[in-house]
Design a protein around this motif. Structure first.
Motif, mmCIF file in Angstrom:
data_model
loop_
_atom_site.group_PDB
_atom_site.id
_atom_site.type_symbol
_atom_site.label_atom_id
_atom_site.label_comp_id
_atom_site.label_asym_id
_atom_site.label_seq_id
_atom_site.Cartn_x
_atom_site.Cartn_y
_atom_site.Cartn_z
ATOM 1 N N LYS A 50 -13.433 5.182 22.211
ATOM 2 C CA LYS A 50 -14.776 4.721 22.353
ATOM 3 C C LYS A 50 -14.969 3.250 21.910
ATOM 4 C CE LYS A 50 -19.479 6.505 22.573
ATOM 5 N NZ LYS A 50 -19.522 6.778 23.865
ATOM 6 N N SER A 51 -15.458 2.288 22.828
ATOM 7 C CA SER A 51 -15.865 1.170 22.427
ATOM 8 C C SER A 51 -17.222 0.794 22.989
ATOM 9 C CB SER A 51 -14.979 0.129 23.340
ATOM 10 O OG SER A 51 -15.025 -1.459 23.052
ATOM 11 N N GLY A 52 -18.117 0.747 21.982
ATOM 12 C CA GLY A 52 -19.576 0.744 22.581
ATOM 13 C C GLY A 52 -20.042 1.904 23.266
ATOM 14 N N ARG A 53 -20.577 1.778 24.502
ATOM 15 C CA ARG A 53 -20.808 2.854 25.523
ATOM 16 C C ARG A 53 -19.722 3.288 26.299
ATOM 17 N NH1 ARG A 53 -27.118 2.261 27.231
ATOM 18 N NH2 ARG A 53 -27.889 2.350 25.225
ATOM 19 N N ARG A 54 -18.714 2.415 26.429
ATOM 20 C CA ARG A 54 -17.571 2.727 27.283
ATOM 21 C C ARG A 54 -16.207 3.489 26.477
ATOM 22 N NH1 ARG A 54 -17.459 0.461 32.071
ATOM 23 N NH2 ARG A 54 -15.315 0.537 32.209
ATOM 24 N N MET A 55 -15.683 4.059 27.353
ATOM 25 C CA MET A 55 -14.278 4.999 26.738
ATOM 26 C C MET A 55 -13.212 3.786 27.382
ATOM 27 S SD MET A 55 -15.082 7.476 25.584
ATOM 28 C CE MET A 55 -13.570 8.211 25.060
ATOM 29 N N VAL A 56 -12.411 3.269 26.482
ATOM 30 C CA VAL A 56 -11.553 2.412 26.711
ATOM 31 C C VAL A 56 -10.303 3.163 26.613
ATOM 32 C CG1 VAL A 56 -12.913 0.552 26.620
ATOM 33 C CG2 VAL A 56 -11.407 1.220 24.445
#
Length: 299
Positions: A50-56
């Motif tokens: 998870k990076s902030g609200r995104r999945m990276v």
């Protein structure tokens, strides 16, 4: 491992979240989580974080992408494989701006359908920039655009399709009282400019022309649909810059008239991903496209 797990993996990358991937694929969130767990168990590494609200992707996840692409590409080849190449089947997804999809490509698509009636044609109306994105993401097989940036050519192959004249059009009654678009340094106060919103290639062409001629309009109507723009100007709602091919029939019927301007041309291109495997249906499409262009050039 099931192919749908790999499709889930690619969809998460494209959408940036498990929940968006679930909505796009019509899966429950728990199914998405299960697919990721299955893939991570098979690969033996963690592939998302998870990076902030995104999945990276993790570093291991990024390394996995080309292998997944190879498997999905191989699956598409198998799905489109034919023992008799004359019997074209499978699916072909084409993306293009609405003006081209509605008014320029039907004749070409009719020829393709006549030769390959069993091919599933999936047509997507997109802006030129969205077509480029879809080509990068491999969600369309073939894309038509009005402009190509140099960076687009790094991963995509584009060929010139055509250069089409464009003019300012209005209903006959509006055209009679509309100032010509050749005269520089003028304000058109009583006529509405009707245009697609930015970003859009036809809109960019319009804004560039008006800026160079120092022509301003008192007000503007913006909407995405070329067909609706045509309907509006036909009903005395203003003036619009449009490719000639989109309004030829209405000009012939005298439902629309040209407002004089300097010469304007709209260039268009056809593109695919570099090194993309061409299914029999794609190969046929480009054969039909070449024949279509040869016929048009000889007219």
């Amino acid at each position: 491992m099931e192919l749908k797990i790999l499709t889930t993996f690619k969809t998460i990358i494209r959408t940036g979240s498990f929940s968006k991937a679930a909505r796009q694929l019509n899966y429950t969130p728990s199914t998405i989580t299960f697919h990721v767990a299955q893939l991570e168990e098979t690969a033996g590494v963690r592939i998302f974080e998870k990076s902030g609200r995104r999945m990276v992707l993790t570093q291991a996840g990024e390394a996995l992408v080309p292998y997944v692409d190879d498997v999905l590409e191989a699956a598409r080849k198998i799905q489109n494989f034919q023992y008799d190449i004359s019997d074209y089947r499978g699916a072909l997804t084409i993306g293009a701006p609405e003006s081209m999809l509605c008014f320029r490509l039907p004749t070409l698509l009719k020829r393709l359908h006549r030769q390959a009636p069993h091919v599933d044609l999936r047509l997507r109306s997109l802006t030129s920039r969205d077509v480029v994105t879809a080509l990068h993401e491999d969600t369309v097989d073939i894309g038509f655009v009005y402009s190509v940036h140099e960076k687009d050519r790094e991963q995509l192959d584009f060929r010139a399709f055509e250069s089409s004249p464009a003019h300012f059009y209005a209903s006959p009654s509006v055209a009679m009282r509309c100032p010509d678009m050749k005269t520089s340094r003028q304000t058109v106060a009583d006529i509405t400019r009707v245009a697609t919103p930015m970003p859009g290639e036809i809109r960019a062409l319009l804004d560039d022309y008006l800026s160079k001629k120092e022509i301003t309009f008192g007000n503007t109507i913006e909407l995405r649909s070329t067909q609706t723009i045509i309907n509006l100007i036909e009903n005395d709602m203003g003036v619009a810059l449009l490719p000639d091919f989109a309004v030829q029939d209405r000009v012939t019927r005298k439902a629309l008239a040209v407002v004089p301007s300097e010469k304007i041309h709209v260039r268009s291109f056809c593109g695919t991903r570099k090194n993309k495997w061409h299914s029999p249906a794609m190969t046929l499409f480009f054969d039909v496209l070449s024949e279509y262009k040869d016929t048009a050039d000889s007219c």
